[in-house]
Design a protein around this motif. Structure first.
Motif, PDB file in Angstrom:
ATOM      1  N   SER A  88       0.673  -1.372   0.149  1.00  0.00           N
ATOM      2  CA  SER A  88      -0.198  -0.215  -0.324  1.00  0.00           C
ATOM      3  C   SER A  88       0.687   1.315   0.215  1.00  0.00           C
ATOM      4  O   SER A  88       1.990   1.166   0.617  1.00  0.00           O
TER       5      SER A  88
ATOM      6  N   THR B 189       0.838   5.991   0.416  1.00  0.00           N
ATOM      7  CA  THR B 189       0.004   7.023   0.806  1.00  0.00           C
ATOM      8  C   THR B 189       1.145   7.627   0.466  1.00  0.00           C
ATOM      9  O   THR B 189       2.880   7.659   1.105  1.00  0.00           O
ATOM     10  N   TYR B 190       1.186   9.381   0.229  1.00  0.00           N
ATOM     11  CA  TYR B 190       2.442   9.953  -0.803  1.00  0.00           C
ATOM     12  C   TYR B 190       3.005  10.958   0.601  1.00  0.00           C
ATOM     13  O   TYR B 190       1.636  11.145   1.766  1.00  0.00           O
TER      14      TYR B 190
ATOM     15  N   THR C  90      -0.013  13.273   2.629  1.00  0.00           N
ATOM     16  CA  THR C  90      -1.287  13.173   1.740  1.00  0.00           C
ATOM     17  C   THR C  90      -1.841  11.698   2.651  1.00  0.00           C
ATOM     18  O   THR C  90      -1.023  11.421   3.476  1.00  0.00           O
ATOM     19  N   ASP C  91      -3.587  11.913   2.972  1.00  0.00           N
ATOM     20  CA  ASP C  91      -3.521  10.962   3.660  1.00  0.00           C
ATOM     21  C   ASP C  91      -4.331   9.194   2.582  1.00  0.00           C
ATOM     22  O   ASP C  91      -5.418   9.152   3.223  1.00  0.00           O
ATOM     23  N   ARG C  92      -4.480   9.779   1.265  1.00  0.00           N
ATOM     24  CA  ARG C  92      -5.196   8.913   0.644  1.00  0.00           C
ATOM     25  C   ARG C  92      -4.293   8.407  -0.326  1.00  0.00           C
ATOM     26  O   ARG C  92      -3.132   7.700  -0.258  1.00  0.00           O
ATOM     27  N   LEU C  93      -5.053   6.701   0.158  1.00  0.00           N
ATOM     28  CA  LEU C  93      -4.471   5.164  -0.283  1.00  0.00           C
ATOM     29  C   LEU C  93      -4.010   5.190  -1.598  1.00  0.00           C
ATOM     30  O   LEU C  93      -5.237   5.121  -2.505  1.00  0.00           O
ATOM     31  N   VAL C  94      -3.622   5.344  -2.518  1.00  0.00           N
ATOM     32  CA  VAL C  94      -3.296   5.359  -3.622  1.00  0.00           C
ATOM     33  C   VAL C  94      -2.911   3.958  -4.618  1.00  0.00           C
ATOM     34  O   VAL C  94      -3.267   3.525  -5.348  1.00  0.00           O
TER      35      VAL C  94
ATOM     36  N   LYS D 109      -3.865  -0.450  -2.531  1.00  0.00           N
ATOM     37  CA  LYS D 109      -4.287  -0.852  -1.434  1.00  0.00           C
ATOM     38  C   LYS D 109      -3.969  -2.164  -1.778  1.00  0.00           C
ATOM     39  O   LYS D 109      -4.712  -2.646  -2.658  1.00  0.00           O
TER      40      LYS D 109
ATOM     41  N   ASP E 253      -8.373   2.546  -9.347  1.00  0.00           N
ATOM     42  CA  ASP E 253      -8.373   2.887  -7.781  1.00  0.00           C
ATOM     43  C   ASP E 253      -7.272   2.368  -7.274  1.00  0.00           C
ATOM     44  O   ASP E 253      -7.492   1.779  -6.016  1.00  0.00           O
ATOM     45  N   GLY E 254      -6.422   1.846  -7.259  1.00  0.00           N
ATOM     46  CA  GLY E 254      -4.935   1.817  -6.338  1.00  0.00           C
ATOM     47  C   GLY E 254      -4.872   0.544  -6.179  1.00  0.00           C
ATOM     48  O   GLY E 254      -4.065  -0.184  -5.819  1.00  0.00           O
TER      49      GLY E 254
END
Ligand code: ADP
Length: 450
Positions: free
Chosen positions: A178, A180-181, A184-188, A190, A387-388
Motif C-alpha cells: 500500500s 500513501t504519498y 497526504t492521507d489518500r491510499l493511492v 491498496k 483505484d490503486g
C-alpha cells in the motif's frame, strides 16, 4: 558593545524570519519569470496570450515582496541606527568624562588625548567583532535549518553500511503493498501484489491516476511502500542497499530528463559507471531506433541536444523519447521498467520498440505501463489497476474472455477506431466530402495504432 550585541541578535532573527517568510513567494516569482521567458513554455504562453496575465501576476508578487523587503529593511535600519546611537552616546560620555578629568586636573592633556584615541580604537575593534559575530549568528540560524533538513536523510545514510548488497535480478515480488504519498492521507495503492520473474514481460494498464506510476516507482526501489513488503530474490528490499538494487534496474519515466548535453551523454548517462564507448552508445541507440536520427544531426553523437547553446540542436518529442529509451538500453539491466514508453512514438516506432523489447534477450524482465491496449495484448501477463488495486490479472485472451474491466476498456478503445474503418468502406466513393475518409484514417493510423 552591549547595544551592538543586542542589535545583532535581534536583526539576525529578523533576517532569518524574513528569508523563511519570503521563500515561497520568491519561488513563485522565479517560477513566473521562468514561465514567461522559457523556451518550452513560449508556445503555450503565446497561443493562450498568457504574457499579460502572467506578467501582471509576476509584478504583483514582486511588488508584495518589495513591500515586505522595504518594511524589513526599515526595521533593521531603525534597530541598527538605535544601537549605533547608543554606542556613540556611550563613547561621547567617555570623552566628556575624560575632558572633565582634565578640567579637575586628574589627567594631563596628553594622557586624555591617548585615552580618547584608545577609546575610539577600542570602539572600532568592538564594532568589527560584533559585525563578524552577527554574520556567524545569522548563518547559524540557516545552518540549523539545513541540519534539520539533512537529518531526514541521515537515517538512510547511516544505515547504508548495514545494508546487504543486491545480487543480480531473479525475481521481484511485491506483497500487499500500500502507498500513501507523504503529507497526504489518500491510499493511492491498496494491497497490491505483483510478481516479476526473470524473463517476464508484464504490462500494467489502468486509467489515469489508478496508481501505475507509483507502483512502477515502488518496484524500481525508488519509493518505499507505506505498508506491505517488496522482496528482491526473496530478501526484503528495505534491508538491501538501494543503490545496489538500482544498478540492476533501468527505468524510463514519462517525464524523463532532457539533458542539455551531447547526444552521447544523453545515452551514456544510463550507466555513468560504464565507459561511453561509441559502439555501446550506438548499439543502445539502434535498439531504441534513435541511431539514424542522431547520426543525421550536424555533429552526430556529439551534437548538444539543446538550443540553449549556439551549435545545439533540439529534437521532437518522439525523438526525445527514443533517446530516453536508448539511455535505458545502455544500462543493460536485467529488469527494465518503462512508464508509457511509446506515448510519443509513431505506430511504426512503437511496434519496433516492442519487437526490440522482445529481442532484449533471455532472462530480461520488462514491466511496462501503458494505457494503449493494442500494445499490451502481447504481454505475458497484464495487470489491470483500478483505484490503486489490481482488479484483474492474466493474458489478453483470458481477460477478454472474462469480460471484466479489461475487456470493457479494450473494446472501448477498439470501438473508438472502428467507425473510421467502417467509414472507409462505406463512404469510399464519396468524393464530395471535404476530406477524404481514407486520408483521415491514415492520418490517425500515423498517430497511433490503437
Ligand atoms: P497513473 O500512473 O496510473 O496515472 P499515478 O501513480 O501517477 O497514477 O498516481 C496515482 C495517484 O497518486 C493520483 O491520484 C495522483 O494524484 C497521486 N500522486 C501521484 N504522485 C503524487 C505525489 N508526488 N504526491 C501526492 N500524490 C501523488
Amino acid at each position: 558593545a552591549a547595544p551592538g550585541v543586542l542589535a545583532a541578535r535581534v536583526t539576525s532573527r529578523l533576517e532569518f524570519a524574513f528569508a523563511v517568510a519570503q521563500s515561497s513567494r520568491l519561488r513563485l516569482r522565479d517560477y513566473l519569470a521562468r514561465t514567461l521567458s522559457g523556451r518550452d513554455e513560449a508556445k503555450e504562453v503565446r497561443a493562450y496570450e498568457l504574457a499579460e496575465a502572467l506578467g501582471a501576476r509576476y509584478r504583483r508578487v514582486n511588488l508584495a515582496f518589495l513591500d515586505d523587503l522595504r518594511a524589513y529593511l526599515r526595521r533593521r535600519s531603525l534597530i541598527l541606527g538605535a544601537s549605533g546611537a547608543a554606542s556613540a552616546l556611550a563613547l561621547a560620555i567617555s570623552v566628556v568624562v575624560v575632558v572633565l578629568f582634565v578640567g579637575v586636573g586628574r589627567l594631563t592633556v596628553a594622557e586624555a588625548g591617548g585615552a580618547v584615541l584608545a577609546a575610539r580604537l577600542l570602539a572600532q575593534q568592538v564594532g568589527a567583532v560584533i559585525g563578524s559575530t552577527q554574520v556567524v549568528v545569522e548563518s547559524t540560524l540557516f545552518l540549523d535549518d539545513l541540519e534539520a533538513f539533512a537529518g531526514r536523510v541521515g537515517r538512510e545514510t547511516l544505515a547504508a553500511s548495514a545494508l546487504r548488497a543486491a545480487p543480480s535480478f531473479e525475481v521481484l515480488e511485491a506483497r500487499e503493498v500500500s502507498y500513501t504519498y507523504p503529507e497526504t492521507d489518500r491510499l493511492v495503492l491498496k494491497d497490491v501484489s505483483v510478481r516479476l520473474a526473470s524473463g517476464d514481460m508484464v504490462a500494467l494498464v489502468g486509467e489515469n491516476g489508478s496508481g501505475k506510476t507509483t507502483l512502477a516507482k515502488i518496484l524500481a526501489g525508488l519509493l518505499p511502500p507505506s505498508a506491505g513488503s517488496v522482496e528482491w530474490n526473496g530478501v526484503a528490499m528495505d534491508t538491501m542497499d538501494p543503490t545496489a538494487i538500482r544498478r540492476h534496474v533501468a527505468v524510463v519515466f514519462q517525464d524523463y530528463v532532457r539533458y542539455w548535453l551531447p547526444a552521447r551523454d544523453n545515452i551514456a548517462f544510463g550507466d555513468p559507471r560504464k565507459d561511453a564507448h561509441q559502439d555501446l552508445v550506438e548499439a543502445a541507440a539502434r535498439r531504441a531506433g534513435a541511431h539514424h536520427m542522431i547520426a543525421a544531426l550536424p555533429e552526430g553523437y556529439d551534437t548538444v541536444l539543446s538550443k540553449a547553446f549556439a551549435a545545439g540542436h533540439d529534437l521532437s518529442v518522439g525523438q526525445w523519447q527514443r533517446v530516453a529509451l536508448a539511455r535505458a538500453f545502455f544500462r543493460d539491466a536485467p529488469l527494465v521498467i518503462l512508464d508509457e514508453p511509446a506515448a510519443a512514438l509513431d505506430a511504426r516506432a512503437e511496434h519496433a520498440l516492442f519487437e526490440a523489447l522482445r529481442d532484449l534477450g533471455e532472462g530480461r524482465t520488462v514491466l511496462f505501463v501503458s494505457h494503449r491496449f493494442a500494445t499490451v495484448r502481447d504481454a505475458d501477463r497484464i495487470l489491470v489497476l483500478h483505484d490503486g488495486q489490481v482488479v484483474e490479472e492474466g493474458r489478453h485472451e483470458d481477460l477478454m474472455q472474462r469480460g471484466g474491466r479489461y475487456a470493457e476498456l479494450y473494446r472501448l478503445q477498439a470501438s473508438a477506431y472502428a467507425p473510421d474503418d467502417e467509414r472507409v468502406v462505406d463512404a469510399g466513393g464519396d468524393t464530395g466530402s471535404p476530406q477524404s475518409p481514407s486520408a483521415a484514417t491514415s492520418a490517425r493510423a500515423a498517430e497511433g495504432p490503437s
